[in-house]
Every structure is written in structure tokens, then in C-alpha cells.
Design a protein around this motif. Structure first.
Motif, PDB file in Angstrom:
ATOM      1  N   LYS A  10       0.793  -1.231   0.000  1.00 34.92           N
ATOM      2  CA  LYS A  10       0.000   0.000   0.000  1.00 34.92           C
ATOM      3  C   LYS A  10       0.823   1.277   0.000  1.00 34.92           C
ATOM      4  O   LYS A  10       0.301   2.349  -0.301  1.00 34.92           O
ATOM      5  N   GLN A  11       2.110   1.189   0.318  1.00 34.68           N
ATOM      6  CA  GLN A  11       2.905   2.403   0.462  1.00 34.68           C
ATOM      7  C   GLN A  11       3.046   3.193  -0.833  1.00 34.68           C
ATOM      8  O   GLN A  11       3.192   4.414  -0.820  1.00 34.68           O
ATOM      9  N   LEU A  12       2.987   2.498  -1.972  1.00 34.74           N
ATOM     10  CA  LEU A  12       3.156   3.169  -3.255  1.00 34.74           C
ATOM     11  C   LEU A  12       1.828   3.402  -3.975  1.00 34.74           C
ATOM     12  O   LEU A  12       1.819   3.898  -5.104  1.00 34.74           O
ATOM     13  N   VAL A  13       0.717   3.057  -3.319  1.00 33.20           N
ATOM     14  CA  VAL A  13      -0.594   3.335  -3.898  1.00 33.20           C
ATOM     15  C   VAL A  13      -0.734   4.839  -4.053  1.00 33.20           C
ATOM     16  O   VAL A  13      -0.437   5.600  -3.128  1.00 33.20           O
ATOM     17  N   LYS A  14      -1.178   5.285  -5.215  1.00 34.34           N
ATOM     18  CA  LYS A  14      -1.234   6.722  -5.480  1.00 34.34           C
ATOM     19  C   LYS A  14      -2.542   7.347  -5.001  1.00 34.34           C
ATOM     20  O   LYS A  14      -3.617   6.804  -5.199  1.00 34.34           O
TER      21      LYS A  14
END
Length: 246
Positions: A29-33
Motif C-alpha cells: 500500500k505504500q506506493l498506492v497513489k
């Protein structure tokens, strides 16, 4: 714009080590925009905007460090130096690894969940200043008062009490501590095999005084898919308000 010329006293440790299994995406989830930017970048940007913060340590899985840097750090012009540390098997281990990557020159450390992208720089600064201005306190955390009725339930699912919710707060991040006591708290927890549910618990078990700073309910942590719609809506509304005010 760069930081002010005075020497910053705070190192921020952003915990981004989770793989987001409950979020339901293999890529985490950390790179979900959110409105075009990775969620982790929003968290970094909030601390980057605080003059008291002189270093940001991003704690993430070792096998994804290059990916996180390329997508969440490199494309943005952050003024604050950024370092990376390897995430551990638990949140507490990750926090310790981030602390180990923090030079001892920093008087305070601020722990923050990378999955809380809506934290406001003003609230970060207020929390830091609350601790700095209270000589006998070892920490200060952001939290919100409980608004739901609470029940104490036995192991066989029977209600045994209804406590006064005025005494209960929901802990959030950031959580800011004096570095020396936070290091001692981690050493003590490691020695005794203690695992806390948050960073403040490590300080509390040593008898340290931790202040509570009232936060906002929209400082939510992205955990499950339905959280994404809420986060996106809040960021989009905030972005529109800023543009309309220009």
C-alpha cells in the motif's frame, strides 16, 4: 525552498515496512497513489515541511528499497535529507532499526506510520513544540478522544462493564520522544522481551510522562480497501480548496 538556517533538533522515522496484506494488493500500500502521488510521498512531504525536522528515515523492506526510493522519493524535491533503514519482522523492530539509523545528535525523534498520509505539518510542529515546552515530559503523541461507547467483554463474549469513554483516546502518529529516553526504552524492551502495541507503550513502562495532543479524525491509517476512498476524497477536497484560495 530549503530549511531555515538554525539547526533542526528532530529526526523523523517513517515506518513503511508493512506489506499491506489486509489492503489486498500484492504490491503493498505504500506506493498506492492518492491524487497522483504515492501515499508514502504524502507522509514524507508533511515532515519535509517542518523546519524542526532535519532528517527523515524511511524504514521499508530491504528488497523494495530501490523501488520505494525511485517512486516515492526521487521524483520529488524534498529539502530534508532522507535515509533508509531495513524493516524488521515487527513494527517494534522496524522502529528500532530506524532509531539505529538516526545519529545521536538529534534530541528528539518522531515516529510516524507511512500509511497515514493526511497528517498536517502544523500538527507535527504542534506536537514537537508541546514536548519541547514541557521539561518534565518524555514524549507527546497525537490522539483523538473515543466517541463510541466502549464495552468490556469477557472471554465468553459477555459484557462485564461499560467504562466512561472520557478516559479513552485513540492513539495515532506522530509520536515524538526525547531520543535518550526512547533509546533506553528500546534497550529495556529488548532485554525483557516486551512488545508494545505502539512506541509510547515503551516509554510508559519505564514510568515516563507522555503528553496527548488532540489530533483529527481524518488522520486515518490506510489499512483496508475502503480506507482508500476516504483518503482520496479528503486529499481531493483539500487540493480544491487550496486552488480556489489562490
Amino acid at each position: 525552498m530549503g530549511k531555515v538556517s538554525r539547526k533542526p533538533h528532530v529526526a523523523a522515522i517513517i515506518l513503511a515496512g508493512g506489506y499491506g496484506h489486509r489492503f489486498g494488493r500484492d504490491t503493498g500500500k505504500q506506493l498506492v497513489k492518492i491524487v497522483g502521488c504515492p501515499m508514502l510521498s504524502w507522509s514524507i512531504a508533511a515532515f519535509d515541511a517542518v523546519d524542526d525536522v532535519g532528517l527523515i528515515v524511511v524504514v521499508c523492506p530491504e528488497d523494495r528499497m530501490q523501488e520505494y526510493w525511485a517512486q516515492a522519493v526521487d521524483p520529488y524535491s524534498f529539502a530534508t535529507p532522507i535515509a533508509m533503514a531495513v524493516a524488521g519482522d515487527t513494527r517494534q523492530e522496524s522502529a528500532f532499526n530506524g532509531l539505529e539509523a538516526t545519529p545521536s545528535e538529534y534530541e528528539f525523534v518522531a515516529l510516524h506510520d507511512g500509511a497515514r498520509p493526511l497528517i498536517a505539518p502544523e500538527l507535527i510542529s504542534h506536537t514537537i513544540n508541546m514536548l519541547k515546552g514541557t521539561i518534565d515530559a518524555e514524549g507527546a503523541i497525537v490522539a483523538t478522544p473515543a466517541i463510541d461507547t466502549l464495552k468490556v467483554v469477557s472471554s465468553d463474549n459477555v459484557i462485564v462493564g461499560t467504562p466512561d469513554r472520557k478516559a479513552f483516546w485513540n492513539a495515532q502518529t506522530p509520536q515524538v520522544f526525547r531520543s535518550n529516553i526512547y533509546r533506553r526504552a528500546h534497550a529495556s524492551a529488548l532485554r525483557d522481551g516486551f512488545i508494545g502495541t505502539d512506541d509510547s507503550a515503551l516509554i510508559e513502562r519505564l514510568g515516563g510522562k507522555v503528553l496527548v495532543v488532540k489530533g483529527t479524525r481524518d488522520n486515518i491509517k490506510l489499512t483496508v480497501p475502503e480506507d482508500y476512498a476516504v483518503l482520496s476524497a479528503v486529499v481531493e477536497k483539500s487540493s480544491r480548496s487550496k486552488h480556489e484560495g489562490e
